[in-house]
Design a protein around this motif. Structure first.
Motif, PDB file in Angstrom:
ATOM      1  N   ARG A   1     -36.953   6.427  92.723  1.00 26.85           N
ATOM      2  CA  ARG A   1     -37.960   5.727  93.376  1.00 26.85           C
ATOM      3  C   ARG A   1     -38.057   5.988  94.752  1.00 26.85           C
ATOM      4  N   TYR A   2     -37.077   6.298  95.420  1.00 31.36           N
ATOM      5  CA  TYR A   2     -37.121   6.607  97.137  1.00 31.36           C
ATOM      6  C   TYR A   2     -36.561   8.006  97.117  1.00 31.36           C
ATOM      7  N   PRO A   3     -37.060   8.656  98.157  1.00 34.34           N
ATOM      8  CA  PRO A   3     -37.031   9.899  98.373  1.00 34.34           C
ATOM      9  C   PRO A   3     -35.391   9.853  99.481  1.00 34.34           C
ATOM     10  N   ALA A   4     -34.660  10.986  99.263  1.00 35.90           N
ATOM     11  CA  ALA A   4     -33.137  11.063  99.990  1.00 35.90           C
ATOM     12  C   ALA A   4     -33.735  10.683 101.616  1.00 35.90           C
ATOM     13  N   SER A   5     -34.625  11.067 102.069  1.00 38.96           N
ATOM     14  CA  SER A   5     -34.958  10.840 103.512  1.00 38.96           C
ATOM     15  C   SER A   5     -35.003   9.210 103.841  1.00 38.96           C
ATOM     16  N   ASP A   6     -35.178   8.468 102.678  1.00 43.83           N
ATOM     17  CA  ASP A   6     -35.177   6.972 102.909  1.00 43.83           C
ATOM     18  C   ASP A   6     -33.773   6.459 103.512  1.00 43.83           C
ATOM     19  N   PHE A   7     -32.767   7.214 103.092  1.00 45.71           N
ATOM     20  CA  PHE A   7     -31.403   6.899 103.283  1.00 45.71           C
ATOM     21  C   PHE A   7     -30.626   7.612 104.200  1.00 45.71           C
ATOM     22  N   ALA A   8     -31.538   8.178 104.999  1.00 47.70           N
ATOM     23  CA  ALA A   8     -31.091   9.029 106.019  1.00 47.70           C
ATOM     24  C   ALA A   8     -31.143   8.433 107.637  1.00 47.70           C
ATOM     25  N   PRO A   9     -30.352   8.908 108.640  1.00 44.03           N
ATOM     26  CA  PRO A   9     -30.858   8.301 109.892  1.00 44.03           C
ATOM     27  C   PRO A   9     -32.113   8.744 110.384  1.00 44.03           C
ATOM     28  N   PRO A  10     -32.879   8.024 111.311  1.00 41.52           N
ATOM     29  CA  PRO A  10     -32.116   6.836 112.111  1.00 41.52           C
ATOM     30  C   PRO A  10     -32.310   5.340 111.189  1.00 41.52           C
ATOM     31  N   TYR A  11     -33.007   5.382 110.165  1.00 37.30           N
ATOM     32  CA  TYR A  11     -33.116   3.973 109.318  1.00 37.30           C
ATOM     33  C   TYR A  11     -32.370   3.855 108.299  1.00 37.30           C
ATOM     34  N   GLY A  12     -31.725   4.700 107.844  1.00 34.32           N
ATOM     35  CA  GLY A  12     -30.734   4.483 106.521  1.00 34.32           C
ATOM     36  C   GLY A  12     -29.510   5.405 106.784  1.00 34.32           C
ATOM     37  N   ALA A  13     -28.760   4.966 105.586  1.00 29.95           N
ATOM     38  CA  ALA A  13     -27.283   5.631 105.789  1.00 29.95           C
ATOM     39  C   ALA A  13     -27.082   5.621 104.236  1.00 29.95           C
ATOM     40  N   PHE A  14     -26.113   6.858 103.955  1.00 33.25           N
ATOM     41  CA  PHE A  14     -25.711   7.081 102.305  1.00 33.25           C
ATOM     42  C   PHE A  14     -23.967   7.332 102.483  1.00 33.25           C
ATOM     43  N   LEU A  15     -23.339   6.650 102.021  1.00 32.81           N
ATOM     44  CA  LEU A  15     -21.888   6.942 102.325  1.00 32.81           C
ATOM     45  C   LEU A  15     -20.950   7.165 101.046  1.00 32.81           C
ATOM     46  N   VAL A  16     -19.981   7.825 100.668  1.00 32.72           N
ATOM     47  CA  VAL A  16     -19.025   7.771  99.648  1.00 32.72           C
ATOM     48  C   VAL A  16     -17.935   7.583 100.297  1.00 32.72           C
ATOM     49  N   ILE A  17     -17.101   7.007  99.633  1.00 36.34           N
ATOM     50  CA  ILE A  17     -15.564   6.688  99.577  1.00 36.34           C
ATOM     51  C   ILE A  17     -14.985   7.792  98.895  1.00 36.34           C
ATOM     52  N   LEU A  18     -14.074   8.557  99.493  1.00 31.47           N
ATOM     53  CA  LEU A  18     -13.385   9.617  98.752  1.00 31.47           C
ATOM     54  C   LEU A  18     -11.901   9.403  98.677  1.00 31.47           C
ATOM     55  N   GLU A  19     -11.299   9.543  97.599  1.00 30.33           N
ATOM     56  CA  GLU A  19      -9.758   9.513  97.189  1.00 30.33           C
ATOM     57  C   GLU A  19      -9.393  11.108  97.072  1.00 30.33           C
ATOM     58  N   ASP A  20      -8.344  11.225  97.838  1.00 32.52           N
ATOM     59  CA  ASP A  20      -8.055  12.761  97.729  1.00 32.52           C
ATOM     60  C   ASP A  20      -9.077  13.593  97.358  1.00 32.52           C
ATOM     61  N   GLY A  21     -10.315  13.444  98.220  1.00 31.68           N
ATOM     62  CA  GLY A  21     -11.286  14.271  98.177  1.00 31.68           C
ATOM     63  C   GLY A  21     -12.479  14.013  96.771  1.00 31.68           C
ATOM     64  N   GLU A  22     -12.103  13.081  95.906  1.00 29.90           N
ATOM     65  CA  GLU A  22     -13.136  12.757  95.020  1.00 29.90           C
ATOM     66  C   GLU A  22     -13.709  11.625  95.286  1.00 29.90           C
ATOM     67  N   PRO A  23     -15.152  11.575  94.935  1.00 27.88           N
ATOM     68  CA  PRO A  23     -15.897  10.204  94.989  1.00 27.88           C
ATOM     69  C   PRO A  23     -15.481   9.175  94.188  1.00 27.88           C
ATOM     70  N   VAL A  24     -14.823   8.085  94.778  1.00 29.54           N
ATOM     71  CA  VAL A  24     -14.749   6.871  93.981  1.00 29.54           C
ATOM     72  C   VAL A  24     -15.497   5.610  94.081  1.00 29.54           C
ATOM     73  N   ALA A  25     -16.376   5.603  95.379  1.00 30.13           N
ATOM     74  CA  ALA A  25     -17.288   4.648  95.476  1.00 30.13           C
ATOM     75  C   ALA A  25     -18.300   5.033  96.503  1.00 30.13           C
ATOM     76  N   GLY A  26     -19.200   4.159  96.668  1.00 31.56           N
ATOM     77  CA  GLY A  26     -20.129   4.431  97.720  1.00 31.56           C
ATOM     78  C   GLY A  26     -21.398   3.604  97.481  1.00 31.56           C
ATOM     79  N   GLY A  27     -22.411   3.710  98.406  1.00 30.12           N
ATOM     80  CA  GLY A  27     -23.537   2.914  98.301  1.00 30.12           C
ATOM     81  C   GLY A  27     -24.520   3.491  99.716  1.00 30.12           C
ATOM     82  N   ALA A  28     -25.577   2.954  99.955  1.00 32.74           N
ATOM     83  CA  ALA A  28     -26.665   3.177 100.750  1.00 32.74           C
ATOM     84  C   ALA A  28     -27.357   2.047 101.473  1.00 32.74           C
ATOM     85  N   PHE A  29     -28.114   2.380 102.504  1.00 32.98           N
ATOM     86  CA  PHE A  29     -29.038   1.261 102.858  1.00 32.98           C
ATOM     87  C   PHE A  29     -30.242   2.069 103.346  1.00 32.98           C
ATOM     88  N   LYS A  30     -31.402   1.465 103.446  1.00 34.84           N
ATOM     89  CA  LYS A  30     -32.773   2.101 103.868  1.00 34.84           C
ATOM     90  C   LYS A  30     -33.439   0.799 104.712  1.00 34.84           C
TER      91      LYS A  30
END
Length: 192
Positions: free
Chosen positions: A71-100
């Motif tokens: 529904r939302y383009p990747a740009s909605d989750f990009a700076p300066p208004y948004g963010a997208f993060l992943v938590i990595l464990e030993d380099g592998e994504p195990v959790a994450g989330g975003a805001f817009k």
């Protein structure tokens, strides 16, 4: 009682000593990485969200999960208004989330996820806290979010993280439908 070094190891393969598999916390490393919503590190998160949403909801909302996730383009989750993060464990994504951006003062959390094999470790709380800190850093003073009626774990996470429900929690989840929450990012006594 302090465990001896020997009690944390077990003999394997002809008497060699190897770490027990339960010593995972001592051998793994978590890191937070901010990425684009279309980055390769975000793909496992989004694919698992789609699988899970489809499994829980099917076409409950009149469309498949992929419609919401696209529904939302990747740009909605990009700076300066948004963010997208992943938590990595030993380099592998195990959790994450975003805001817009929701409005001038409010960020909207989206895509909060923890890999099923890593749930129950507090990673969801860490994702929410990291997103709140990033939103506060970007000048937002409040956060809003929604989750569905078939995600009791998410409801529990947001309640435990200090979010105020915009619904009557005593009603059955299916009767409520979309569960909306809000939280102020302004610390009492401090004005933004």
């Amino acid at each position: 009682m302090r465990r001896s070094l020997a009690s944390r190891y077990r003999p394997r393969h002809g008497g060699r000593i190897e770490p027990k598999r339960t010593e995972r916390a001592m051998t793994t490393q978590l890191s937070v990485r901010y990425v684009s919503a279309d980055d390769a590190l975000a793909k496992p998160l989004l694919a698992d969200l789609e699988r899970e949403y489809d499994g829980r909801y099917g076409e409950f909302f009149g469309e498949r999960a992929s419609a919401e996730l696209n529904r939302y383009p990747a740009s909605d989750f990009a700076p300066p208004y948004g963010a997208f993060l992943v938590i990595l464990e030993d380099g592998e994504p195990v959790a994450g989330g975003a805001f817009k951006r929701y409005d001038d003062r409010t960020a909207e959390l989206k895509r909060v996820w923890t890999h099923p094999d890593h749930r129950g470790r507090g990673l969801g709380r860490r994702v929410v806290a990291e997103l709140e800190a990033a939103a506060r850093h970007r000048g937002y003073t409040a956060v809003t979010l929604t989750t569905g009626p078939r995600q009791p774990e998410a409801v529990a996470l947001y309640l435990a993280s200090g979010y105020t429900p915009r619904f009557d929690p005593s009603l059955p989840a299916e009767q409520i439908g979309i569960h909306a929450f809000d939280k102020s990012l302004v610390t009492e006594g401090v004005r933004a």
